[in-house]
Scaffold this motif. Structure first.
Motif, PDB file in Angstrom:
ATOM      1  N   GLY A  39     -16.346  24.151  28.060  1.00  0.00           N
ATOM      2  CA  GLY A  39     -15.772  24.828  26.906  1.00  0.00           C
ATOM      3  C   GLY A  39     -14.799  25.929  27.262  1.00  0.00           C
ATOM      4  N   SER A  40     -13.765  26.078  26.416  1.00  0.00           N
ATOM      5  CA  SER A  40     -12.785  27.143  26.560  1.00  0.00           C
ATOM      6  C   SER A  40     -12.006  27.231  25.251  1.00  0.00           C
ATOM      7  CB  SER A  40     -11.830  26.863  27.717  1.00  0.00           C
ATOM      8  OG  SER A  40     -10.887  27.892  27.835  1.00  0.00           O
ATOM      9  N   THR A  41     -11.948  28.413  24.659  1.00  0.00           N
ATOM     10  CA  THR A  41     -11.295  28.558  23.355  1.00  0.00           C
ATOM     11  C   THR A  41      -9.788  28.337  23.443  1.00  0.00           C
ATOM     12  OG1 THR A  41     -11.151  30.945  23.758  1.00  0.00           O
ATOM     13  CG2 THR A  41     -13.043  30.148  22.499  1.00  0.00           C
ATOM     14  N   ASP A  42      -9.185  28.734  24.525  1.00  0.00           N
ATOM     15  CA  ASP A  42      -7.739  28.574  24.640  1.00  0.00           C
ATOM     16  C   ASP A  42      -7.362  27.253  25.289  1.00  0.00           C
ATOM     17  OD1 ASP A  42      -8.647  29.027  27.149  1.00  0.00           O
ATOM     18  OD2 ASP A  42      -7.483  30.862  27.492  1.00  0.00           O
ATOM     19  N   GLU A  43      -8.391  26.388  25.525  1.00  0.00           N
ATOM     20  CA  GLU A  43      -8.177  25.051  26.059  1.00  0.00           C
ATOM     21  C   GLU A  43      -7.490  25.065  27.431  1.00  0.00           C
ATOM     22  OE1 GLU A  43      -6.169  22.693  23.219  1.00  0.00           O
ATOM     23  OE2 GLU A  43      -7.813  22.730  21.771  1.00  0.00           O
ATOM     24  N   GLU A  44      -7.630  26.144  28.159  1.00  0.00           N
ATOM     25  CA  GLU A  44      -7.103  26.202  29.528  1.00  0.00           C
ATOM     26  C   GLU A  44      -8.187  25.732  30.488  1.00  0.00           C
ATOM     27  OE1 GLU A  44      -5.652  30.015  30.457  1.00  0.00           O
ATOM     28  OE2 GLU A  44      -3.988  29.954  29.014  1.00  0.00           O
ATOM     29  N   TYR A  45      -7.781  24.889  31.383  1.00  0.00           N
ATOM     30  CA  TYR A  45      -8.739  24.323  32.338  1.00  0.00           C
ATOM     31  C   TYR A  45      -9.123  25.387  33.364  1.00  0.00           C
ATOM     32  CZ  TYR A  45     -10.753  21.041  35.694  1.00  0.00           C
ATOM     33  OH  TYR A  45     -11.595  20.377  36.535  1.00  0.00           O
ATOM     34  N   SER A  46     -10.430  25.484  33.667  1.00  0.00           N
ATOM     35  CA  SER A  46     -10.936  26.508  34.593  1.00  0.00           C
ATOM     36  C   SER A  46     -10.974  25.944  36.013  1.00  0.00           C
ATOM     37  CB  SER A  46     -12.328  26.972  34.166  1.00  0.00           C
ATOM     38  OG  SER A  46     -12.834  27.916  35.079  1.00  0.00           O
ATOM     39  N   TYR A  47      -9.967  26.273  36.773  1.00  0.00           N
ATOM     40  CA  TYR A  47      -9.942  25.821  38.164  1.00  0.00           C
ATOM     41  C   TYR A  47     -10.967  26.566  39.021  1.00  0.00           C
ATOM     42  CZ  TYR A  47      -5.707  23.209  37.098  1.00  0.00           C
ATOM     43  OH  TYR A  47      -4.806  22.315  36.567  1.00  0.00           O
ATOM     44  N   ILE A  53     -13.592  16.656  36.445  1.00  0.00           N
ATOM     45  CA  ILE A  53     -12.691  17.249  35.455  1.00  0.00           C
ATOM     46  C   ILE A  53     -13.325  17.195  34.065  1.00  0.00           C
ATOM     47  CG2 ILE A  53     -10.430  17.036  34.355  1.00  0.00           C
ATOM     48  CD1 ILE A  53      -9.358  15.944  36.996  1.00  0.00           C
ATOM     49  N   GLU A  54     -13.933  16.068  33.747  1.00  0.00           N
ATOM     50  CA  GLU A  54     -14.583  15.912  32.444  1.00  0.00           C
ATOM     51  C   GLU A  54     -15.724  16.898  32.284  1.00  0.00           C
ATOM     52  OE1 GLU A  54     -16.984  12.445  29.936  1.00  0.00           O
ATOM     53  OE2 GLU A  54     -15.964  11.964  31.825  1.00  0.00           O
ATOM     54  N   TYR A  55     -16.503  17.111  33.361  1.00  0.00           N
ATOM     55  CA  TYR A  55     -17.625  18.046  33.278  1.00  0.00           C
ATOM     56  C   TYR A  55     -17.135  19.478  33.081  1.00  0.00           C
ATOM     57  CZ  TYR A  55     -21.553  20.942  34.721  1.00  0.00           C
ATOM     58  OH  TYR A  55     -22.535  21.906  34.769  1.00  0.00           O
ATOM     59  N   VAL A  56     -16.131  19.897  33.838  1.00  0.00           N
ATOM     60  CA  VAL A  56     -15.622  21.266  33.706  1.00  0.00           C
ATOM     61  C   VAL A  56     -15.040  21.480  32.321  1.00  0.00           C
ATOM     62  CG1 VAL A  56     -13.945  22.928  34.601  1.00  0.00           C
ATOM     63  CG2 VAL A  56     -15.207  21.473  36.190  1.00  0.00           C
ATOM     64  N   THR A  57     -14.345  20.483  31.792  1.00  0.00           N
ATOM     65  CA  THR A  57     -13.783  20.591  30.452  1.00  0.00           C
ATOM     66  C   THR A  57     -14.887  20.725  29.410  1.00  0.00           C
ATOM     67  OG1 THR A  57     -11.913  19.221  31.149  1.00  0.00           O
ATOM     68  CG2 THR A  57     -12.243  19.484  28.782  1.00  0.00           C
ATOM     69  N   SER A  58     -16.009  20.042  29.646  1.00  0.00           N
ATOM     70  CA  SER A  58     -17.100  20.087  28.670  1.00  0.00           C
ATOM     71  C   SER A  58     -17.785  21.453  28.605  1.00  0.00           C
ATOM     72  CB  SER A  58     -18.137  19.019  29.007  1.00  0.00           C
ATOM     73  OG  SER A  58     -18.830  19.351  30.216  1.00  0.00           O
ATOM     74  N   VAL A  78     -14.055  27.373  38.109  1.00  0.00           N
ATOM     75  CA  VAL A  78     -15.330  26.673  37.947  1.00  0.00           C
ATOM     76  C   VAL A  78     -15.304  25.363  38.726  1.00  0.00           C
ATOM     77  CG1 VAL A  78     -16.896  25.589  36.303  1.00  0.00           C
ATOM     78  CG2 VAL A  78     -15.801  27.748  35.716  1.00  0.00           C
ATOM     79  N   GLU A  79     -14.177  24.664  38.672  1.00  0.00           N
ATOM     80  CA  GLU A  79     -14.054  23.427  39.451  1.00  0.00           C
ATOM     81  C   GLU A  79     -14.231  23.708  40.943  1.00  0.00           C
ATOM     82  OE1 GLU A  79     -10.460  20.895  41.088  1.00  0.00           O
ATOM     83  OE2 GLU A  79     -10.559  20.753  38.888  1.00  0.00           O
ATOM     84  N   THR A  80     -13.629  24.791  41.418  1.00  0.00           N
ATOM     85  CA  THR A  80     -13.748  25.140  42.834  1.00  0.00           C
ATOM     86  C   THR A  80     -15.184  25.506  43.185  1.00  0.00           C
ATOM     87  OG1 THR A  80     -11.490  25.988  42.755  1.00  0.00           O
ATOM     88  CG2 THR A  80     -12.804  26.563  44.680  1.00  0.00           C
ATOM     89  N   PHE A  81     -15.880  26.189  42.272  1.00  0.00           N
ATOM     90  CA  PHE A  81     -17.281  26.533  42.519  1.00  0.00           C
ATOM     91  C   PHE A  81     -18.128  25.275  42.671  1.00  0.00           C
ATOM     92  CE2 PHE A  81     -21.522  27.239  40.634  1.00  0.00           C
ATOM     93  CZ  PHE A  81     -22.035  28.101  41.595  1.00  0.00           C
ATOM     94  N   ILE A  82     -17.911  24.295  41.803  1.00  0.00           N
ATOM     95  CA  ILE A  82     -18.683  23.054  41.899  1.00  0.00           C
ATOM     96  C   ILE A  82     -18.307  22.297  43.164  1.00  0.00           C
ATOM     97  CG2 ILE A  82     -19.140  20.846  40.769  1.00  0.00           C
ATOM     98  CD1 ILE A  82     -18.700  22.269  38.101  1.00  0.00           C
ATOM     99  N   ASN A  83     -17.041  22.347  43.541  1.00  0.00           N
ATOM    100  CA  ASN A  83     -16.645  21.732  44.810  1.00  0.00           C
ATOM    101  C   ASN A  83     -17.315  22.418  45.997  1.00  0.00           C
ATOM    102  OD1 ASN A  83     -14.925  19.559  44.130  1.00  0.00           O
ATOM    103  ND2 ASN A  83     -13.270  20.977  43.639  1.00  0.00           N
TER     104      ASN A  83
END
Length: 471
Positions: free
Chosen positions: A112-120, A105-110, A122-127
Motif C-alpha cells: 500500500g501507498s497513498t501516492d501510488e509510488e513504488y517503495s524501492y 513487485i506485486e507483494y511490495v505494491t500490495s 521495502v523491495e531492497t529490504f526483502i531482497n
C-alpha cells in the motif's frame, strides 16, 4: 573417650607399618623395619621421598608435553592410481539488480501507498532477506524508517523467514543442466537446498543437509585412469559457486574459493588443486583441545548444524552473540527453525544493528582480536587444502541466456597430509607405569595389593579377631 581414640589411632598406625613392612614397593619395608637403626630408616625415608618427588615431576612434564605435542602432521606420497573424492560444491543464488521478480513487485505494491509510488526501500529490504550477503552497516535503518509517512509501504515486521521461503529461488527455476565427469546428472536430486549466511544455496554432497550412502549422495569418486575430474553447472540466474569441504557452510565473511557468473552468456572455467588430509585411527583417542581440531561428527554444544567445521562453528558463535545481545538471531544463521533460538523480527534486526551484529567484520570475531565478540573455533580434522590454479572466462555467447561454470582438477595430488598421534592412551599408560616402576618399583599389582590390604585383608583380620574373642 580420649584414651580410646588414641588407642584406635595407634592401631591404624601399626596396621600401616605392617603394610609397609610387607608391601612390594621399594624401600617401604626398610622404613617399617624396627630392627634397623634409626639412621638407616631415615636414609630410606629420604630416598622414598626423593623418588616420589622425582616421579611426580617427570609425570607432570610428560602431561605438559602431551598437551603441546599430542599429534604431528607429516607429508606422505600417494601412488599415481590413488582415487580421490571430488570436493563439495555449493551453488548459491545471487541478487539480480537488473530484473526484479514479478511476484516481489506485486507483494511490495500490495503493502500500500497513498501516492501510488513504488517503495524501492521495502523491495531492497526483502531482497536483503533473500540475499543477506549484500547487507552493509545501518542499511536496515535506512530501508525501514520508523516513520515513513501516512499510508506509505512499510517493511514487514514479522515472519521474516516465511518471506525468505516465499521469494527464494526453487531448484527447478534455477538449474538448467549439470554434469559430473562428463556425465549428465539430475541437478535437483543431488543439489539440495540449504539456508546459509549467504542466502539460499544448493549443496552437492554436503554433510550439512545430506548423508553419505543416501539416494541423494552422488558417487564423487574419481579414478585418475578413467575419469575426468570436472563438474559443470548451467543456471538460469546469477550464481556464486564455492568449492568446500563436505562439512563446510558457504560464508562470504570467511576466505574461500569462489567464482561468480552473473551475466547471461557468461561461461567460466575454474581450475583447482586439492591436497587432502588423512588421520590415523589413534588421533580420535586424543581430545580435541590437545589435537587442535575436531572431526565432523564431534558437534559442539547447541550447534545448529549436523556436522562440525570451522565455518559452522563461526556461524554458531556469531549466532550466540546475537542471542546474548538481542535475544534473537538472523534466521539465515539457522538452517532450520529452533524454538529456543527465536528468529529476529524487524525490531530484533534493528537491535542487532545497534551492536553491529547483523554482519560484523569477520576479523573482529577471530580469537586473537580484542573484540568482546571473538570466537574460539578449531579447524576441522578432515579439511582439505585447496588452491586456485586457473580462473578463466570464455568469450560471451550473446545468444545464450544462461550462465555456465565449470570446476575442474587438471592435476591430482601425488602427496597428502597425514595427522598422526605422537602419544596414545597406551603410550600414557606405558610411560607413567615406567616412571613409577623406575622410581618406586610400582606396578599394577602394587595398586591391587594396596586396595587388597586395606579392604579384604582388613576385613579378614577383623573377622578372625572377633572369632577369637568369642572363644
Amino acid at each position: 573417650m580420649l584414651p580410646k581414640l588414641r588407642t584406635g589411632n595407634w592401631k591404624w598406625v601399626s596396621y600401616l607399618k605392617d603394610y609397609c613392612a610387607n608391601c612390594t614397593l621399594a624401600g617401604f619395608s626398610y622404613i617399617a623395619n624396627q630392627n634397623l637403626h634409626l639412621l638407616e630408616r631415615t636414609f630410606w625415608l629420604i630416598c622414598v621421598v626423593i623418588s616420589t618427588v622425582g616421579s611426580y615431576l617427570l609425570i607432570s612434564q610428560y602431561q605438559r608435553d602431551f598437551n603441546s605435542r599430542a599429534v604431528s602432521i607429516v607429508y606422505e606420497s600417494l601412488p599415481s592410481t590413488h582415487k580421490i573424492l571430488f570436493p563439495t560444491i555449493a551453488v548459491c543464488d545471487m541478487y539480480n539488480k537488473f530484473v526484479a521478480p514479478p511476484e516481489l513487485i506485486e507483494y511490495v505494491t500490495s503493502l500500500g501507498s497513498t501516492d501510488e509510488e513504488y517503495s524501492y526501500d521495502v523491495e531492497t529490504f526483502i531482497n536483503f532477506l533473500v540475499y543477506p550477503y549484500f547487507y552493509r552497516e545501518d542499511n536496515i535503518k535506512g530501508w525501514c524508517a520508523e516513520d515513513c509517512g501516512e499510508g506509505c509501504a512499510e517493511c514487514p515486521a514479522k515472519d521474516l523467514r516465511q518471506l525468505y521461503e516465499r521469494f527464494m529461488t526453487n531448484c527447478s527455476d534455477f538449474f538448467v543442466s549439470c554434469e559430473f565427469s562428463l556425465r549428465p546428472m539430475d541437478c535437483c536430486k543431488y543439489f539440495l537446498p540449504l539456508t546459509t549466511p549467504h542466502g539460499n544455496c544448493f549443496m552437492f554432497n554436503s554433510l550439512l543437509n545430506n548423508k553419505k550412502g543416501s539416494l541423494t549422495w552422488y558417487n564423487n569418486e574419481i579414478d585418475p585412469l578413467t575419469d575426468t575430474a570436472k563438474i559443470k553447472i548451467v543456471t538460469k540466474k546469477p550464481t556464486q559457486l564455492s568449492v568446500l569441504n563436505e562439512e563446510d557452510v558457504p560464508h562470504n565473511s570467511l576466505a574461500g574459493y569462489k567464482v561468480e557468473a552473473n551475466k547471461p552468456g557468461q561461461d567460466k572455467v575454474f581450475q583447482i588443486f586439492m591436497q587432502t588430509m588423512s588421520n590415523d585411527p589413534d588421533v580420535r583417542e586424543i581430545s580435541p583441545e590437545y589435537r587442535q581440531c575436531r572431526f565432523p561428527d564431534e558437534l559442539i554444544r547447541d550447534t545448529a548444524y549436523k556436522a562440525y567445521s570451522f565455518s559452522t562453528c563461526f556461524v554458531d558463535c556469531h549466532r550466540v552473540h546475537q542471542m546474548k545481545e538481542c535475544n534473537c538471531s538472523v534466521f539465515n544463521f539457522l538452517p532450520e527453525p529452533i524454538s529456543k533460538y527465536p528468529d529476529c523480527d524487524l525490531q530484533g534486526l534493528l537491535c542487532l544493528e545497534d551492536y553491529t551484529l547483523v554482519r560484523p567484520d569477520a576479523r573482529n570475531l577471530l580469537p586473537w582480536t580484542d573484540s568482546k565478540y571473538s570466537c574460539e573455533c578449531l579447524p576441522s580434522c578432515t579439511e582439505s587444502d585447496f588452491r586456485v590454479v586457473f580462473d578463466h572466462q570464455l568469450p560471451f555467447n550473446k545468444s545464450n541466456p544462461y550462465m555456465t561454470i565449470s570446476v575442474t582438477m587438471p592435476e591430482f595430488a601425488t602427496e597428502r597430509y597425514r595427522r598422526q598421534a605422537l602419544r596414545t592412551r597406551l603410550d600414557v599408560v606405558v610411560t607413567i607405569g615406567g616412571i613409577l616402576g623406575l622410581f618406586l618399583g610400582a606396578s599394577i599389582l602394587s595398586g591391587i595389593e594396596f586396595v587388597y590390604y586395606f579392604t579384604l585383608r582388613l576385613w579378614n583380620n577383623y573377622r578372625k579377631k572377633h572369632h577369637h574373642q568369642q572363644f
